[in-house]
Design a protein around this motif. Structure first.
Motif, PDB file in Angstrom:
ATOM      1  N   GLU A 278       0.855  -1.104   0.033  1.00  0.00           N
ATOM      2  CA  GLU A 278      -0.031  -0.005  -0.029  1.00  0.00           C
ATOM      3  C   GLU A 278       0.942   1.168   0.060  1.00  0.00           C
ATOM      4  N   ILE A 279       0.399   2.265  -0.766  1.00  0.00           N
ATOM      5  CA  ILE A 279       1.189   3.389  -1.148  1.00  0.00           C
ATOM      6  C   ILE A 279       0.457   4.658  -0.846  1.00  0.00           C
ATOM      7  N   GLU A 280       0.817   5.489   0.254  1.00  0.00           N
ATOM      8  CA  GLU A 280      -0.155   6.582   0.472  1.00  0.00           C
ATOM      9  C   GLU A 280       0.077   7.680  -0.686  1.00  0.00           C
ATOM     10  N   LYS A 281      -0.994   7.996  -1.399  1.00  0.00           N
ATOM     11  CA  LYS A 281      -1.035   8.999  -2.284  1.00  0.00           C
ATOM     12  C   LYS A 281      -1.698  10.094  -1.853  1.00  0.00           C
ATOM     13  N   GLU A 282      -1.703  11.222  -2.663  1.00  0.00           N
ATOM     14  CA  GLU A 282      -2.352  12.585  -2.148  1.00  0.00           C
ATOM     15  C   GLU A 282      -3.946  12.369  -2.548  1.00  0.00           C
ATOM     16  N   GLY A 283      -4.669  11.948  -1.380  1.00  0.00           N
ATOM     17  CA  GLY A 283      -6.090  11.835  -1.280  1.00  0.00           C
ATOM     18  C   GLY A 283      -6.490  10.602  -1.209  1.00  0.00           C
ATOM     19  N   TYR A 284      -5.632   9.705  -1.291  1.00  0.00           N
ATOM     20  CA  TYR A 284      -6.083   8.152  -1.518  1.00  0.00           C
ATOM     21  C   TYR A 284      -4.722   7.204  -1.077  1.00  0.00           C
ATOM     22  N   VAL A 285      -5.251   5.853  -1.082  1.00  0.00           N
ATOM     23  CA  VAL A 285      -4.132   4.853  -0.578  1.00  0.00           C
ATOM     24  C   VAL A 285      -4.173   3.965  -2.127  1.00  0.00           C
ATOM     25  N   LYS A 286      -3.021   3.606  -2.624  1.00  0.00           N
ATOM     26  CA  LYS A 286      -2.974   2.822  -3.730  1.00  0.00           C
ATOM     27  C   LYS A 286      -2.388   1.591  -3.136  1.00  0.00           C
ATOM     28  N   VAL A 287      -3.234   0.670  -3.899  1.00  0.00           N
ATOM     29  CA  VAL A 287      -2.649  -0.810  -3.385  1.00  0.00           C
ATOM     30  C   VAL A 287      -2.333  -1.571  -4.862  1.00  0.00           C
ATOM     31  N   ILE A 288      -1.051  -1.766  -4.869  1.00  0.00           N
ATOM     32  CA  ILE A 288      -0.343  -2.483  -6.001  1.00  0.00           C
ATOM     33  C   ILE A 288      -0.321  -3.968  -5.659  1.00  0.00           C
ATOM     34  N   GLN A 289      -0.561  -4.769  -6.817  1.00  0.00           N
ATOM     35  CA  GLN A 289      -0.545  -6.168  -6.283  1.00  0.00           C
ATOM     36  C   GLN A 289       0.198  -7.134  -7.296  1.00  0.00           C
ATOM     37  N   ASN A 290       1.011  -8.103  -7.051  1.00  0.00           N
ATOM     38  CA  ASN A 290       1.481  -8.849  -8.158  1.00  0.00           C
ATOM     39  C   ASN A 290       0.629  -9.735  -8.482  1.00  0.00           C
ATOM     40  N   GLY A 291       0.295  -9.603  -9.778  1.00  0.00           N
ATOM     41  CA  GLY A 291      -0.615 -10.692 -10.501  1.00  0.00           C
ATOM     42  C   GLY A 291      -2.032 -10.485 -10.310  1.00  0.00           C
ATOM     43  N   GLY A 292      -2.329  -9.095  -9.654  1.00  0.00           N
ATOM     44  CA  GLY A 292      -3.659  -8.729  -9.364  1.00  0.00           C
ATOM     45  C   GLY A 292      -3.935  -7.434  -9.748  1.00  0.00           C
ATOM     46  N   LYS A 293      -5.112  -6.803  -9.722  1.00  0.00           N
ATOM     47  CA  LYS A 293      -5.480  -5.448  -9.953  1.00  0.00           C
ATOM     48  C   LYS A 293      -5.127  -4.357  -9.074  1.00  0.00           C
ATOM     49  N   THR A 294      -4.526  -3.416  -9.459  1.00  0.00           N
ATOM     50  CA  THR A 294      -4.362  -2.431  -8.781  1.00  0.00           C
ATOM     51  C   THR A 294      -5.782  -1.477  -8.102  1.00  0.00           C
ATOM     52  N   LEU A 295      -5.487  -1.500  -6.895  1.00  0.00           N
ATOM     53  CA  LEU A 295      -6.839  -0.816  -6.096  1.00  0.00           C
ATOM     54  C   LEU A 295      -6.478   0.448  -5.432  1.00  0.00           C
ATOM     55  N   GLY A 296      -7.462   1.334  -5.399  1.00  0.00           N
ATOM     56  CA  GLY A 296      -7.395   2.615  -4.722  1.00  0.00           C
ATOM     57  C   GLY A 296      -8.576   2.673  -3.645  1.00  0.00           C
ATOM     58  N   TYR A 297      -8.259   3.279  -2.607  1.00  0.00           N
ATOM     59  CA  TYR A 297      -9.554   3.585  -1.514  1.00  0.00           C
ATOM     60  C   TYR A 297      -8.771   4.721  -0.765  1.00  0.00           C
ATOM     61  N   SER A 298      -9.789   5.352  -0.148  1.00  0.00           N
ATOM     62  CA  SER A 298      -9.698   6.272   0.971  1.00  0.00           C
ATOM     63  C   SER A 298      -9.591   5.699   2.191  1.00  0.00           C
ATOM     64  N   SER A 299      -8.402   6.161   3.094  1.00  0.00           N
ATOM     65  CA  SER A 299      -8.567   5.805   4.231  1.00  0.00           C
ATOM     66  C   SER A 299      -9.804   6.458   5.131  1.00  0.00           C
ATOM     67  N   SER A 300     -10.204   7.393   4.660  1.00  0.00           N
ATOM     68  CA  SER A 300     -11.354   7.870   5.613  1.00  0.00           C
ATOM     69  C   SER A 300     -12.736   7.628   5.080  1.00  0.00           C
ATOM     70  N   SER A 301     -12.887   6.839   4.085  1.00  0.00           N
ATOM     71  CA  SER A 301     -14.071   6.431   3.839  1.00  0.00           C
ATOM     72  C   SER A 301     -14.752   5.234   4.480  1.00  0.00           C
ATOM     73  N   GLY A 302     -13.997   4.532   5.387  1.00  0.00           N
ATOM     74  CA  GLY A 302     -14.497   3.501   6.320  1.00  0.00           C
ATOM     75  C   GLY A 302     -14.361   2.070   5.503  1.00  0.00           C
ATOM     76  N   ILE A 303     -13.864   1.885   4.428  1.00  0.00           N
ATOM     77  CA  ILE A 303     -13.994   0.708   3.829  1.00  0.00           C
ATOM     78  C   ILE A 303     -12.549  -0.017   4.303  1.00  0.00           C
ATOM     79  N   ALA A 304     -12.344  -1.218   4.114  1.00  0.00           N
ATOM     80  CA  ALA A 304     -11.401  -2.011   4.563  1.00  0.00           C
ATOM     81  C   ALA A 304     -11.072  -2.989   3.345  1.00  0.00           C
ATOM     82  N   LEU A 305      -9.871  -3.507   3.267  1.00  0.00           N
ATOM     83  CA  LEU A 305      -9.399  -4.620   2.324  1.00  0.00           C
ATOM     84  C   LEU A 305      -9.618  -5.841   2.994  1.00  0.00           C
TER      85      LEU A 305
END
Length: 769
Positions: free
Chosen positions: A27-54
């Motif tokens: 997981e990489i902190e970006k400006e306004g969201y968190v970017k999730v980079i996966q080996n062999g999987g889809k890149t995800l993006g979510y907000s740490s303040s939105s209340g969702i989890a992985l």
């Protein structure tokens, strides 16, 4: 914490966390969201303040969008788009589906430029907008996103790429925190048009890459250029947080007086189809990036082709935005040809996404086309939408109405609701008719209430099960366009990358070169062009009205004078000059309706002129082909023997005046053309004529100076006179007598010149009739 070395290559970023040894992401902190980079999987993006989890499954990360602690079908990026969309639609309430079926009114960022700053009214409520950051979501936007469940937002102007990216991320954070976590699918009308006075400097970037208008692209006769535009524009759109383009406009421009001709690819069915296909392929195809399926992915932009079944045959050129232009007519029985850019172009793609993601019908009533005689606006017509588009031509994508079709009409000439053919029905009844005609979405409507009222009408008529099924059909279509563009995985954009990508120097260069390639040389008497850069040029200042079409104080040049001086020596008198130059616009001959005429006891209908001089319509129809409006007590919309005055007659006067002053010295005329015009009034006073379609004036100078050779071809016939304009059929291409100049050249479709003379090449062999 452990990092598996093979998982992710190290990149410069702030590492938040990495899970245990079975983890395949970081997981990489970006400006306004968190970017999730996966080996062999889809890149995800979510907000740490939105209340969702992985949540994890077999070592991969997924977004728990509905926060239920388990992996639902619609959250699983390994499954097909169809499976995911159907699962999500089945979980949605009718209120949520109703919101999905809405398309917001125009939103600018920041909102103050749209009239919402300082306060806005929404659904009868007043909201204050003060002290907000440029990228903040307005109160009005929060309401339609949260209470009306809107997920399709039309973005107009943006202050900058950074502001657009920041605003997108705030919107996505908000909607991610709600309900089922459905992301926003932001959209845009065409936004890569050129500014006439902009200066191009090689190696410099800009706000966004600037390309010729659609007619200019058509003038290149080069579909590969249009596809390249789509590829670049889609990258820029996605960097702005935009994932749907309300384009291309692929109406056949068979009626020369139509005000929206400039947005089309011209009057050739074959050329328009090829351009439509190339444009849509370029926008929708992910050539490099995360593929979702079938070449759809995180670089794809949904293309909404418009306007089904073609809006280019409005009677006498009047436009369907107004009651006076509600009828599309077919005196040449040529309705089927208008479908070619759709069914043989944008619905038969080559690069993997199959067909355009969405279709927008036009406002007009396709007069007497429905075999049952139902003359209603296209979005209200079951024959136009279900029988033709869906059944006959097999289209199962999204159909979205044009903007404001369910609102009330204020008058025949007001820019208001466009409920053509159903004016006496209520707003809710109009929504119901549109839904049952086979349409999925309502353009320009932020309010779910009439959609819910329409649902209840269907329940009363057909039962809950049937209407629930009907709403889910539309929900699946709409959700597919959000899944296929990867928004459920990552709807966020990096503002830093947006600033780098949008309008970068390489994109600006390609756009500018396309502008130059689109220029058509119509005349070059005595090889007046090109002009040596040692030459002296004379140009006159003109009124702001003449230069821009807008009222303003003082006089000004029609071209950036500083830019002109980098090409030639600008002198103060004709006597000093080697040549004179004049920049003009095509005649602005009105809309076809006059309130003044109506106030004087007339029917309000007047000609639309394509010439500079006053025009009297002696050859017009005595009885119109169509008519009828609640605000009119007559049906004959004829304007025969009425006269109209063109607002920019001074353009013609400027050309004539320049020739008189220059004498035997060459006069070069640059014409900014938005539709067909009668060249007879100015051609004889010009030694050379260059025509551009939505380009920077500097591009003209690069042709004039010989830096580039002209290669464009006319995408439209230029009429000999207004008589042939009146006698042609609105629905038939290539049916006018075209103008022949003093050099013996005919300004027909496909005509253009280079330094060697008239162009005859593989393009003219393929497309010219």
């Amino acid at each position: 914490m452990k990092i598996k070395i093979f998982c992710i290559p190290l990149i410069t970023a702030f590492l938040i966390s990495v899970s245990t040894s079975c983890t395949k992401w970081l997981e990489i902190e970006k400006e306004g969201y968190v970017k999730v980079i996966q080996n062999g999987g889809k890149t995800l993006g979510y907000s740490s303040s939105s209340g969702i989890a992985l949540i994890t499954d077999k070592g991969f990360a997924f977004k728990d969008l509905n926060r239920n602690g388990k992996l639902d079908i619609y959250e699983d990026w390994r499954l097909s788009v169809d499976e995911r969309a159907k699962d999500l639609a089945s979980k949605m309430s009718i209120e949520q589906i109703a919101g999905l079926m809405l398309y917001s009114s125009h939103q600018s960022i920041p909102s103050s430029s749209s009239g919402f700053g300082g306060g806005s009214t929404y659904n009868g409520k007043q909201y204050a907008e003060s002290g907000a950051a440029a990228s903040d979501i307005t109160d009005q936007q929060k309401i339609f996103l949260t209470e009306d469940n809107v997920r399709h937002v039309l973005v107009t102007s943006v202050e900058s790429p950074r502001i657009a990216a920041e605003w997108n991320n705030k919107v996505q954070t908000l909607v991610e925190s709600m309900g089922l976590g459905i992301p926003a699918n932001n959209s845009s009308d065409p936004r890569n048009g050129a500014s006439v006075d902009a200066e191009y400097n090689a190696g410099n970037g800009g706000i966004i890459s600037m390309w010729p208008g659609s007619l200019g692209m058509a003038a290149t006769f080069d579909p590969s250029l249009v596809k390249r535009f789509g590829q670049i524009a889609s990258i820029e759109y996605r960097a702005l947080g935009i994932s749907t383009a309300l384009s291309p406009q692929i109406d056949l421009a068979t009626e020369p007086r139509w005000s929206r001709t400039s947005g089309t690819f011209g009057e050739s069915p074959q050329l328009s189809a090829d351009m439509a296909r190339a444009y849509t392929d370029g926008f929708q195809t992910t050539y490099e990036g995360d593929i979702v399926e079938d070449k759809w992915g995180n670089q794809s932009v949904n293309a909404m082709i418009k306007h089904w079944p073609g809006g280019g045959s409005g009677e006498a050129g009047r436009d369907g935005h107004y009651g006076y232009g509600k009828f599309a007519v077919y005196p040449g029985n040529n309705f089927e040809q208008h479908l070619i850019p759709f069914v043989d172009g944008a619905m038969k793609l080559e690069d993997g996404t199959s067909m355009a993601a969405a279709v927008m019908p036009y406002y007009t009533i396709s007069y007497d086309i429905d075999p049952e005689g139902n003359n209603v606006g296209n979005s209200y017509s079951k024959y136009i939408i279900t029988d033709l588009l869906r059944k006959k031509y097999g289209y199962d994508g999204v159909v979205c109405t044009d903007w404001m079709i369910t609102a009330d009409e204020a008058s025949v000439y007001a820019f208001s609701g466009k409920c053509w053919g159903v004016e006496t029905k209520t707003v809710a009844e109009r929504h119901y008719q549109v839904i049952m005609a086979g349409v999925d979405q309502f353009g320009g409507n932020n309010d779910k209430v009439p959609v819910l009222e329409a649902y209840q009408m269907g329940v009363n008529e057909f039962g809950e099960e049937t209407m629930r099924k009907r709403f889910e059909i539309s929900a699946v279509r709409l959700l597919k366009n959000i899944f296929r563009t990867g928004l459920f995985e990552n709807p966020y954009v990096d503002p830093v990358e947006s600033e780098t990508v949008v309008g970068n120097s390489d994109f600006m260069k390609e756009g500018y070169e396309a502008q130059v390639k689109s220029i058509v040389m119509l005349k070059n008497k005595n090889n007046s062009l090109p002009v040596a850069n040692t030459a002296k040029v004379y140009i006159e200042k003109r009124t702001a009205q003449a230069v821009t079409g807008n009222q303003g104080p003082g006089n000004e040049y029609a071209v950036n004078i500083a830019t002109l001086k980098t090409y030639f020596t600008v002198v103060d008198s004709p006597e000093e000059a080697d040549f004179g130059v004049v920049f003009v616009r095509s005649p602005s001959g009105g809309s076809g309706y006059s309130v003044a005429d109506a106030n004087k006891g007339g029917n309000g209908y007047v000609p639309i002129s394509l010439q500079y001089n006053d025009y009297k319509a002696t050859n017009a129809r005595a009885i119109s082909l169509a008519g009828g409006d609640p605000f009119e007590d007559f049906t004959n919309r004829s304007y025969k023997n009425k006269t109209v005055t063109t607002s920019n007659k001074s353009d013609m006067d400027a050309v004539i005046s320049m020739k008189k002053k220059m004498g035997d010295k060459p006069v070069i005329v640059m014409v900014s053309l938005s539709k067909q015009m009668v060249f007879a009034e100015i051609e004889g006073y010009a030694d050379a004529i260059l025509v551009g379609f939505g380009i920077q004036n500097q591009a003209f100078l690069d042709i004039l100076s010989g830096k580039f050779e002209p290669s464009g071809l006319l995408p439209l016939q230029m009429p000999k006179n207004m008589k042939t304009v009146e006698e042609q059929y609105e629905d038939v291409p290539f049916d006018m007598d075209y103008y022949i100049d003093e050099e013996g050249n005919g300004y027909d479709f496909g005509f253009g010149m280079n330094w060697s003379g008239v162009i005859n090449d593989e393009r003219t062999a393929k497309y010219k009739k």
